[in-house]
Design a protein around this motif. Structure first.
Motif, PDB file in Angstrom:
ATOM      1  N   SER A  79      -5.881   2.149 -15.905  1.00 29.18           N
ATOM      2  CA  SER A  79      -5.477   1.396 -14.707  1.00 29.18           C
ATOM      3  C   SER A  79      -4.577   2.219 -13.797  1.00 29.18           C
ATOM      4  O   SER A  79      -3.682   2.920 -14.272  1.00 29.18           O
ATOM      5  N   PHE A  80      -4.799   2.051 -12.495  1.00 28.39           N
ATOM      6  CA  PHE A  80      -3.870   2.573 -11.492  1.00 28.39           C
ATOM      7  C   PHE A  80      -3.241   1.337 -10.854  1.00 28.39           C
ATOM      8  O   PHE A  80      -3.954   0.483 -10.328  1.00 28.39           O
ATOM      9  N   VAL A  81      -1.920   1.237 -10.940  1.00 32.53           N
ATOM     10  CA  VAL A  81      -1.260  -0.022 -10.560  1.00 32.53           C
ATOM     11  C   VAL A  81      -0.590   0.103  -9.187  1.00 32.53           C
ATOM     12  O   VAL A  81       0.254   0.972  -8.962  1.00 32.53           O
ATOM     13  N   ILE A  82      -1.010  -0.798  -8.292  1.00 30.91           N
ATOM     14  CA  ILE A  82      -0.478  -0.820  -6.926  1.00 30.91           C
ATOM     15  C   ILE A  82       0.323  -2.095  -6.740  1.00 30.91           C
ATOM     16  O   ILE A  82      -0.122  -3.174  -7.134  1.00 30.91           O
ATOM     17  N   ILE A  83       1.477  -1.985  -6.099  1.00 32.50           N
ATOM     18  CA  ILE A  83       2.230  -3.188  -5.755  1.00 32.50           C
ATOM     19  C   ILE A  83       2.225  -3.299  -4.230  1.00 32.50           C
ATOM     20  O   ILE A  83       2.445  -2.307  -3.532  1.00 32.50           O
ATOM     21  N   THR A  84       1.894  -4.494  -3.708  1.00 36.87           N
ATOM     22  CA  THR A  84       1.854  -4.662  -2.257  1.00 36.87           C
ATOM     23  C   THR A  84       3.273  -4.874  -1.754  1.00 36.87           C
ATOM     24  O   THR A  84       4.025  -5.682  -2.308  1.00 36.87           O
ATOM     25  N   ALA A  87       7.293  -2.205   2.569  1.00 35.42           N
ATOM     26  CA  ALA A  87       8.051  -0.946   2.578  1.00 35.42           C
ATOM     27  C   ALA A  87       7.309   0.170   1.838  1.00 35.42           C
ATOM     28  O   ALA A  87       7.897   1.213   1.540  1.00 35.42           O
ATOM     29  N   GLY A  88       6.020  -0.047   1.537  1.00 39.42           N
ATOM     30  CA  GLY A  88       5.277   0.952   0.759  1.00 39.42           C
ATOM     31  C   GLY A  88       4.613   2.016   1.607  1.00 39.42           C
ATOM     32  O   GLY A  88       4.773   2.061   2.831  1.00 39.42           O
ATOM     33  N   LYS A  89       3.862   2.869   0.916  1.00 42.74           N
ATOM     34  CA  LYS A  89       3.080   3.921   1.571  1.00 42.74           C
ATOM     35  C   LYS A  89       2.005   3.247   2.418  1.00 42.74           C
ATOM     36  O   LYS A  89       1.396   2.272   1.981  1.00 42.74           O
ATOM     37  N   ARG A  90       1.763   3.763   3.616  1.00 43.30           N
ATOM     38  CA  ARG A  90       0.806   3.102   4.517  1.00 43.30           C
ATOM     39  C   ARG A  90      -0.622   3.276   4.018  1.00 43.30           C
ATOM     40  O   ARG A  90      -1.069   4.406   3.784  1.00 43.30           O
ATOM     41  N   PHE A  91      -1.324   2.165   3.834  1.00 34.75           N
ATOM     42  CA  PHE A  91      -2.720   2.197   3.395  1.00 34.75           C
ATOM     43  C   PHE A  91      -3.593   2.677   4.549  1.00 34.75           C
ATOM     44  O   PHE A  91      -3.464   2.211   5.668  1.00 34.75           O
ATOM     45  N   ASP A  92      -4.474   3.632   4.262  1.00 42.39           N
ATOM     46  CA  ASP A  92      -5.406   4.114   5.285  1.00 42.39           C
ATOM     47  C   ASP A  92      -6.717   4.520   4.611  1.00 42.39           C
ATOM     48  O   ASP A  92      -6.867   4.381   3.393  1.00 42.39           O
ATOM     49  N   GLN A  93      -7.635   5.048   5.410  1.00 44.83           N
ATOM     50  CA  GLN A  93      -8.969   5.350   4.875  1.00 44.83           C
ATOM     51  C   GLN A  93      -8.901   6.413   3.779  1.00 44.83           C
ATOM     52  O   GLN A  93      -9.670   6.372   2.824  1.00 44.83           O
ATOM     53  N   SER A  94      -7.975   7.348   3.931  1.00 41.82           N
ATOM     54  CA  SER A  94      -7.921   8.404   2.906  1.00 41.82           C
ATOM     55  C   SER A  94      -7.393   7.840   1.572  1.00 41.82           C
ATOM     56  O   SER A  94      -7.876   8.211   0.496  1.00 41.82           O
ATOM     57  N   LEU A  95      -6.462   6.900   1.639  1.00 42.17           N
ATOM     58  CA  LEU A  95      -5.986   6.247   0.415  1.00 42.17           C
ATOM     59  C   LEU A  95      -7.112   5.375  -0.171  1.00 42.17           C
ATOM     60  O   LEU A  95      -7.307   5.322  -1.396  1.00 42.17           O
ATOM     61  N   GLU A 125       2.043   3.018  -7.470  1.00 46.20           N
ATOM     62  CA  GLU A 125       2.209   3.198  -6.029  1.00 46.20           C
ATOM     63  C   GLU A 125       2.579   1.878  -5.362  1.00 46.20           C
ATOM     64  O   GLU A 125       2.090   0.819  -5.745  1.00 46.20           O
ATOM     65  N   LYS A 126       3.441   2.014  -4.347  1.00 46.08           N
ATOM     66  CA  LYS A 126       3.868   0.852  -3.553  1.00 46.08           C
ATOM     67  C   LYS A 126       3.136   0.991  -2.224  1.00 46.08           C
ATOM     68  O   LYS A 126       3.253   2.025  -1.561  1.00 46.08           O
ATOM     69  N   VAL A 127       2.338  -0.024  -1.834  1.00 45.64           N
ATOM     70  CA  VAL A 127       1.448   0.148  -0.676  1.00 45.64           C
ATOM     71  C   VAL A 127       1.644  -0.953   0.357  1.00 45.64           C
ATOM     72  O   VAL A 127       1.703  -2.133   0.028  1.00 45.64           O
ATOM     73  N   SER A 128       1.686  -0.528   1.629  1.00 50.91           N
ATOM     74  CA  SER A 128       1.787  -1.458   2.755  1.00 50.91           C
ATOM     75  C   SER A 128       0.505  -1.367   3.569  1.00 50.91           C
ATOM     76  O   SER A 128      -0.054  -0.286   3.726  1.00 50.91           O
ATOM     77  N   ILE A 129       0.041  -2.509   4.105  1.00 48.43           N
ATOM     78  CA  ILE A 129      -1.143  -2.422   4.967  1.00 48.43           C
ATOM     79  C   ILE A 129      -0.753  -2.318   6.442  1.00 48.43           C
ATOM     80  O   ILE A 129      -1.626  -2.274   7.309  1.00 48.43           O
ATOM     81  N   GLY A 130       0.509  -2.260   6.763  1.00 51.47           N
ATOM     82  CA  GLY A 130       0.910  -2.090   8.165  1.00 51.47           C
ATOM     83  C   GLY A 130       2.339  -2.525   8.380  1.00 51.47           C
ATOM     84  O   GLY A 130       2.946  -3.154   7.521  1.00 51.47           O
ATOM     85  N   ASP A 131       2.856  -2.179   9.539  1.00 55.33           N
ATOM     86  CA  ASP A 131       4.258  -2.454   9.841  1.00 55.33           C
ATOM     87  C   ASP A 131       4.466  -3.874  10.352  1.00 55.33           C
ATOM     88  O   ASP A 131       4.756  -4.089  11.535  1.00 55.33           O
ATOM     89  N   TYR A 132       4.264  -4.830   9.486  1.00 54.05           N
ATOM     90  CA  TYR A 132       4.532  -6.229   9.783  1.00 54.05           C
ATOM     91  C   TYR A 132       4.751  -6.902   8.438  1.00 54.05           C
ATOM     92  O   TYR A 132       4.371  -6.352   7.405  1.00 54.05           O
ATOM     93  N   VAL A 133       5.355  -8.087   8.448  1.00 54.25           N
ATOM     94  CA  VAL A 133       5.649  -8.757   7.173  1.00 54.25           C
ATOM     95  C   VAL A 133       4.761  -9.993   7.031  1.00 54.25           C
ATOM     96  O   VAL A 133       4.797 -10.896   7.869  1.00 54.25           O
TER      97      VAL A 133
END
Ligand code: SAM
Length: 240
Positions: A79-84, A87-95, A125-133
């Motif tokens: 497993s690769f564990v992601i927490i949404t 404040a996380g790393k920005r999710f993009d196509q390369s991720l 990894e801590k991941v964000s889908i964009g700069d909004y809450v």
């Protein structure tokens, strides 16, 4: 590939799992998406999963016990564990591409004011889908699962992904379908010419133009060919 989503609102996923390409990919056993309700792991007699923050402040915090007990039961060595997290790393196509190569993703959805800080020690990894809450991580987990799933072999044709936006740090060109003229608006002549080389050049120039007009930041990363440099010069002259 297998995706396990940890949430306290499993009902939010019904539409996502039962519609269109994701449903077909699940039915064809190309991906497996399991929704796990971590409230069921709470040892509290009322199945509470949250509590007040130490030090005071607004809102409630998701507690370690239900989240970590659930995680330790459902995760495997692969497993690769992601927490949404906003404040996380920005999710993009390369991720999305990196995640699509994993055997198994576990995505943890937060809610209320977020997680007890100790939970982060158990994720990759801590991941964000964009700069909004958002109010919770459910929509974020669907965004991540959707973008990742369509990159899994066989989910959609690889021809569909190779000229898409963000491939090679460019945006896609505009596409058209029938009728050729709609309310007096015609499809660009070159696209009905049957001239493959002119169509290729037209589309490449459109990709460069769109990226120049809307996402100049992507062009900074793009490796220009000589042909693209020439087209770029034309675009700048036409638009500046
Ligand atoms: N107090 C947190 C902060 O200020 O960063 C916000 C918590 S938010 C209201 C609740 C949950 O929604 C988060 O724990 C996370 O799981 C999810 N979430 C909110 N915005 C998100 C974003 N932009 N990307 C990913 N997840 C997000």
């Amino acid at each position: 590939m297998k995706i396990k989503i940890m949430t306290i609102f499993p009902q939010m996923f019904a539409g996502f799992l039962n519609t269109s390409i994701i449903k077909r990919a699940i039915d064809n056993k190309l991906i497996e998406i399991e929704i796990v309700d971590f409230r069921q792991y709470s040892k509290d007699k009322n199945k509470r999963v949250d509590d007040y923050p130490y030090g005071g402040g607004a809102g409630m915090i998701l507690s370690c016990q239900p989240v970590l007990d659930c995680l330790s039961e459902i995760k495997s060595d692969n497993s690769f564990v992601i927490i949404t997290d906003p404040a996380g790393k920005r999710f993009d196509q390369s991720l999305a591409k990196q995640y699509s190569q994993k055997d198994e993703l576990v995505i943890i959805c937060g809610h209320y004011e977020g997680f007890d800080g100790r939970i982060y020690d158990f994720v990759d990894e801590k991941v964000s889908i964009g700069d909004y809450v958002l109010t919770g991580g459910e929509l974020a987990s669907m965004v991540i699962s959707d973008a990742v799933s369509r990159l899994v072999d066989g989910v959609i044709s690889s021809n569909s992904t190779c000229e898409e936006s963000f491939e090679n740090d460019l945006l896609e060109y505009k596409q058209y379908t029938r009728p050729q003229i709609y309310n007096g608006m015609a499809v660009p002549e070159v696209l009905v010419s049957g001239h493959h080389e002119n169509i290729r050049l037209y589309r490449l120039k459109e990709q460069l133009k769109n990226t120049y007009l809307y996402r100049k930041d992507l062009l900074k990363k793009h490796q220009f060919t000589e042909e693209e440099k020439r087209l770029m010069k034309e675009i700048i002259e036409e638009h500046d």
